[in-house]
Design a protein around this motif. Sequence first.
Motif, mmCIF file in Angstrom:
data_model
loop_
_atom_site.group_PDB
_atom_site.id
_atom_site.type_symbol
_atom_site.label_atom_id
_atom_site.label_comp_id
_atom_site.label_asym_id
_atom_site.label_seq_id
_atom_site.Cartn_x
_atom_site.Cartn_y
_atom_site.Cartn_z
ATOM 1 N N LEU A 24 -91.275 -59.770 -64.557
ATOM 2 C CA LEU A 24 -90.666 -58.642 -63.744
ATOM 3 C C LEU A 24 -89.982 -57.910 -65.063
ATOM 4 C CD1 LEU A 24 -90.223 -59.805 -60.137
ATOM 5 C CD2 LEU A 24 -91.946 -58.000 -61.196
ATOM 6 N N LEU A 25 -89.187 -58.583 -65.591
ATOM 7 C CA LEU A 25 -88.157 -58.101 -66.575
ATOM 8 C C LEU A 25 -88.853 -56.973 -67.487
ATOM 9 C CD1 LEU A 25 -85.104 -60.652 -66.646
ATOM 10 C CD2 LEU A 25 -85.289 -58.647 -65.255
ATOM 11 N N ARG A 26 -90.088 -57.431 -67.942
ATOM 12 C CA ARG A 26 -90.710 -56.691 -68.858
ATOM 13 C C ARG A 26 -91.225 -55.355 -68.430
ATOM 14 N NH1 ARG A 26 -95.789 -60.330 -70.178
ATOM 15 N NH2 ARG A 26 -96.360 -58.573 -71.466
ATOM 16 N N TYR A 27 -91.051 -55.162 -67.146
ATOM 17 C CA TYR A 27 -91.606 -53.812 -66.610
ATOM 18 C C TYR A 27 -90.338 -52.957 -66.513
ATOM 19 C CZ TYR A 27 -95.922 -55.946 -65.527
ATOM 20 O OH TYR A 27 -97.191 -56.877 -65.594
ATOM 21 N N VAL A 28 -90.388 -51.569 -66.933
ATOM 22 C CA VAL A 28 -89.504 -50.605 -66.986
ATOM 23 C C VAL A 28 -89.402 -50.242 -65.525
ATOM 24 C CG1 VAL A 28 -88.919 -48.230 -67.501
ATOM 25 C CG2 VAL A 28 -90.037 -49.781 -69.232
ATOM 26 N N THR A 29 -90.291 -50.207 -64.768
ATOM 27 C CA THR A 29 -90.289 -49.659 -63.285
ATOM 28 C C THR A 29 -89.254 -50.622 -62.543
ATOM 29 O OG1 THR A 29 -92.309 -50.787 -62.940
ATOM 30 C CG2 THR A 29 -92.378 -48.332 -63.152
ATOM 31 N N PHE A 30 -89.475 -51.939 -62.665
ATOM 32 C CA PHE A 30 -88.794 -53.033 -62.032
ATOM 33 C C PHE A 30 -87.359 -52.963 -62.340
ATOM 34 C CE2 PHE A 30 -86.594 -57.019 -62.023
ATOM 35 C CZ PHE A 30 -86.706 -57.200 -60.522
ATOM 36 N N ARG A 31 -87.076 -52.666 -63.626
ATOM 37 C CA ARG A 31 -85.644 -52.698 -64.132
ATOM 38 C C ARG A 31 -84.858 -51.169 -63.759
ATOM 39 N NH1 ARG A 31 -85.536 -52.672 -69.187
ATOM 40 N NH2 ARG A 31 -87.474 -52.679 -69.882
ATOM 41 N N ALA A 32 -85.795 -50.156 -63.902
ATOM 42 C CA ALA A 32 -85.139 -48.833 -63.360
ATOM 43 C C ALA A 32 -84.824 -49.089 -61.896
ATOM 44 C CB ALA A 32 -86.308 -47.902 -63.482
ATOM 45 N N GLY A 33 -85.579 -49.618 -60.804
ATOM 46 C CA GLY A 33 -85.217 -49.966 -59.667
ATOM 47 C C GLY A 33 -84.056 -50.841 -59.637
ATOM 48 N N ALA A 34 -83.902 -51.878 -60.260
ATOM 49 C CA ALA A 34 -82.844 -52.659 -60.352
ATOM 50 C C ALA A 34 -81.684 -51.968 -60.589
ATOM 51 C CB ALA A 34 -83.221 -54.067 -60.987
ATOM 52 N N ALA A 35 -81.759 -51.090 -61.713
ATOM 53 C CA ALA A 35 -80.391 -50.478 -62.276
ATOM 54 C C ALA A 35 -79.951 -49.442 -60.971
ATOM 55 C CB ALA A 35 -80.838 -49.663 -63.599
#
Length: 361
Positions: free
Chosen positions: A17-28
């Motif tokens: 999941l951490l590889r995906y920009v979309t996931f990290r953007a949502g988490a940020a």
Amino acid sequence: MIPALLAGPGDLIIFNLLRYVTFRAGAACLTALVLSMMFGPMVIRWLRGFQRGGQPIRADGPERHLIEKKGTPTMGGVLILLALTVSTLLWADLRNGLVWAVMVVTLGFGLLGFADDWLKVTKRNTKGVSARGKLVVQFGLALVIAFAILYLLPPGLNDGLTVPVFKDVIIPFGIFFPLVGMLVMVGSSNAVNLTDGLDGLAIVPVMIAAGVFAIIAYLVGNRVFADYLQVVFVPGTGELAVFLSALVGAGLGFLWFNAPPAAVFMGDTGSLALGGALGAVAVATKHEVVLAIVGGVFVVETLSVVIQVFWFKRTGRRVFLMAPLHHHYEKKGWSEPTIVIRFWIISMILALIGLSTLKIR
């Protein structure tokens, strides 16, 4: 090597999941929202502690501000920058030079705004850092970052200005492009600063623009999407979606305390930083012209001041009852919530227009 350190299938899923920009953007975005909501009351108490009487109110501003805004602390941009910085450091790929370039502009302009606000609240007047001093610092820092972006982007693209709709048109500026980038960053910073005059007026258009540019950064940073939309592919910019999502989350948390009647103002600490951030992202993604569309409220507010000053010096008469433009409508008798919400609506319309340029062929 990293999968070998994982304890089990669950850890492997998280790693993927951490590889995906979309996931990290949502988490940020979520992280910044939680941080700003959590630390907001503490930051506001700290600001009240050393700001006797809150933000100094301009004597030549709308009369009701002298009563309704009196005692409200400023420098709330500290809360936004805290949540934004921590969230970006947690979730963004820190090997990406563009992330650092945008962060340096944001925090550098934020420090300048902090110094300006500090002088205002400690000296108890509306004069902080001189206008000339602020511009020197802004132009100097923006020029350095413009050169950094020039270095970080691929040749043939780094020194050009793309044109919306005409997607295969790039206007080359060559060695003069850093000057263009510098003007975009400084202009955007000061435009947001001029807009920040009513409770919630600046932060929502900033969040809307940040949301639009998060989408743009993700799309132009992905070769598949860029090719499909026939926009210029700008490698590395997808990671800026994480930064911009964090900005949206931090802005939402700040709005909780800045909603009318505001418990805190963002001050120059926030407005100069956020405007600079939007300008830097626009330069990095090669969508400087789209920023002028999406940030149309900021552009109009700035033009109202320029027109007012120019015409008054030339004729001794005013075009607007008061500038920036939101004060003009206050003088006409519009209530503050009416002005703010209508400006928000206009910002959302402009955001849709800005996004539509990505699909026009």
